[in-house]
Scaffold this motif. Structure first.
Motif, PDB file in Angstrom:
ATOM      1  N   PHE A 123      -0.106 -80.807  49.588  1.00 42.17           N
ATOM      2  CA  PHE A 123      -1.559 -80.664  49.638  1.00 42.17           C
ATOM      3  C   PHE A 123      -1.895 -79.182  49.824  1.00 42.17           C
ATOM      4  O   PHE A 123      -1.032 -78.361  50.146  1.00 42.17           O
ATOM      5  N   ASP A 124      -3.152 -78.840  49.647  1.00 42.27           N
ATOM      6  CA  ASP A 124      -3.577 -77.438  49.719  1.00 42.27           C
ATOM      7  C   ASP A 124      -3.059 -76.757  50.987  1.00 42.27           C
ATOM      8  O   ASP A 124      -3.361 -77.184  52.110  1.00 42.27           O
ATOM      9  N   GLY A 125      -2.257 -75.722  50.776  1.00 47.00           N
ATOM     10  CA  GLY A 125      -1.763 -74.934  51.895  1.00 47.00           C
ATOM     11  C   GLY A 125      -0.679 -75.609  52.715  1.00 47.00           C
ATOM     12  O   GLY A 125      -0.289 -75.092  53.769  1.00 47.00           O
ATOM     13  N   THR A 160       3.152 -82.361  53.967  1.00 45.55           N
ATOM     14  CA  THR A 160       2.318 -83.337  53.278  1.00 45.55           C
ATOM     15  C   THR A 160       2.831 -84.750  53.513  1.00 45.55           C
ATOM     16  O   THR A 160       2.051 -85.675  53.776  1.00 45.55           O
ATOM     17  N   THR A 193       3.325 -82.074  44.451  1.00 43.58           N
ATOM     18  CA  THR A 193       3.317 -80.829  45.220  1.00 43.58           C
ATOM     19  C   THR A 193       2.602 -81.086  46.537  1.00 43.58           C
ATOM     20  O   THR A 193       1.942 -82.114  46.717  1.00 43.58           O
ATOM     21  N   SER A 250       3.275 -77.558  52.874  1.00 43.13           N
ATOM     22  CA  SER A 250       4.553 -77.796  52.208  1.00 43.13           C
ATOM     23  C   SER A 250       4.664 -79.281  51.875  1.00 43.13           C
ATOM     24  O   SER A 250       3.900 -80.122  52.373  1.00 43.13           O
TER      25      SER A 250
END
Length: 473
Positions: free
Chosen positions: A175-177, A183, A173, A179
């Motif tokens: 990284f924090d915040g 990423t 997925t 897409s």
């Protein structure tokens, strides 16, 4: 089932069970070739003869034709007329193909000729057939005419990535915040910087594992980050190349080419092809390197940015230089003119390494291959000076350019100076991990062997032995 009955040739020789014809191999070779309507069945060792092997390695079907016609197995050389008749060509056409400086690249013809001569698929530099891709097509558009030629010529055999025996079951997925696409782009910039400082040896495995898991996510949802996935495949390919993992590098580059086509990014297509050309140059395979560089230029050039054209000019120049072809000098002039346009277009991250340092370094490499010692020393020295002022963190490049400068001095007859520069390269090489650069230093060590009685050469060789003892070089 009826029992097998022995059959014999007219000469009395017993025919082998798998021989469906009426003649033994010896009589078949004595039979006039013009009386045979199709190429004969040849033994497996036919394709391993030195001349045939070299022709196949050159990726030039014309050379394969010549090696086939003159093979000792036939008893006497076949005429061009005979082989042309078997392949549906005229004698004049066959002669042009055999003598062509640039090998034929029409995949349909290559496949037809390979089938006609029954060349084993594993020996070919292109694939006779290809399975479906692991990702879904998201945009419907006509395939460029050269697309299948490019893909089949650069990806002979094997499956598509991931390469690991235990394919991951779970994707990744963002990284924090972020897409997945953002990423991937962030990782590309990060690894480009780390590669400059550390070299590819230690970076290859972690990014390979990430990309293998990213493939799971992209396969499930191509829109989530297919473009970034392609760019990271190219990055992994470069790290594999720097670590001398050539088979893996080629397959990652091939995936980058395919993804570039899928997402409509000609820059990525031409960039990955350019890397593959450079890989062949490093491996001493100059003709394939030239073919791949020419293919890279065959991509829609009016959509390429100035840095893309500069990068491909460098690949083409290096391939010509490795062949000793002074066409390289004209390509270098065009390369410099193209680089002068840099900044006029927005450039993708994967071309960020193209700068004045890189241009000077590539010029120096070309001059070195062409035997132009003074010009090579000037260009590589300029690259090192620019590196010191503009990008001092690029330790791997500094080692590379120092080893190249040492070779330039050796070419110019300055053995002691070559050892001094080589000593600096060895000292700095301890801070990076790059099997490719170690190989370049090994080449310098070998080139100094004829001067082995000189004390400064002995000192360099001893230091080289100590520095590379842990690498197994």
């Amino acid at each position: 089932m009826a029992p097998w009955q022995a059959r014999h040739c007219a000469c009395g020789t017993r025919l082998a069970r798998d021989n469906q014809g009426e003649l033994c191999a010896a009589c078949l070779r004595e039979r006039p070739a013009s009386a045979v309507s199709a190429p004969p069945d040849v033994p497996a060792e036919f394709w391993q003869a030195d001349r045939m092997y070299e022709a196949l390695q050159a990726w030039h079907m014309g050379q394969v034709f010549y090696a086939y016609r003159t093979h000792p197995w036939h008893g006497r050389p076949l005429s061009q007329e005979t082989l042309a008749g078997w392949l549906g060509l005229t004698q004049a056409q066959l002669s042009r193909i055999e003598n062509a400086r640039t090998p034929p690249q029409d995949l349909g013809k290559l496949m037809s000729w390979a089938h006609g001569l029954r060349i084993p698929g594993g020996l070919l530099w292109f694939r006779l057939r290809r399975g479906p891709l692991p990702v879904q097509r998201t945009v419907e558009r006509p395939d460029p005419p050269a697309r299948k030629v490019l893909l089949d010529m650069i990806a002979p055999g094997g499956d598509w990535l991931p390469l690991s025996d235990d394919a991951p079951q779970h994707g990744v997925t963002g990284f924090d915040g972020m897409s997945l696409r953002a990423t991937g782009e962030h990782l590309l910039r990060t690894f480009l910087h780390l590669d400059d400082e550390l070299g590819g040896d230690s970076l290859y495995v972690p990014l390979t594992r990430y990309v293998a898991r990213m493939a799971v996510s992209v396969k499930a949802n191509p829109r989530a980050g297919l473009a970034a996935y392609g760019q990271l495949n190219q990055m992994v390919g470069w790290l594999a190349l720097d670590a001398n993992k050539h088979a893996h590098a080629k397959r990652y580059f091939a995936t980058a080419v395919e993804v570039g086509h899928e997402v409509g990014d000609p820059g990525l297509v031409t960039s990955a092809l350019g890397y593959m050309s450079l890989q062949e140059t490093y491996r001493g395979r100059s003709q394939p390197a030239l073919s791949l560089a020419q293919m890279a230029f065959a991509v829609t050039t009016d959509r390429l940015t100035p840095l893309a054209r500069t990068a491909m000019g460098a690949r083409l120049a290096r391939a010509h230089a490795a062949l000793g072809d002074d066409t390289c000098l004209r390509v270098l002039d065009a390369l410099q003119a193209g680089f002068s346009q840099a900044g006029s277009d927005e450039e993708p991250s994967y071309f960020s390494y193209i700068d004045a340092v890189e241009v000077a370094a590539q010029q120096g490499a070309c001059y070195l291959d062409l035997g132009m010692a003074d010009e090579a020393i000037t260009a590589v020295s300029e690259a090192l000076a620019l590196l010191g002022t503009q990008a001092p963190h690029r330790a791997r490049d500094r080692v590379h350019y120092l080893s190249r400068l040492a070779k330039c001095h050796l070419l110019g007859g300055e053995v002691e100076r070559a050892c001094q520069v080589g000593h600096d390269a060895l000292a700095l090489s301890r801070t990076i991990g790059s099997a490719r650069i170690t190989e370049r230093l090994s080449e310098l060590d070998s080139a100094l062997t004829p001067y082995g009685r000189l004390p400064y050469v002995q000192e360099f060789k001893e230091l080289f032995r100590l520095v590379t003892a842990h690498t197994g070089v």
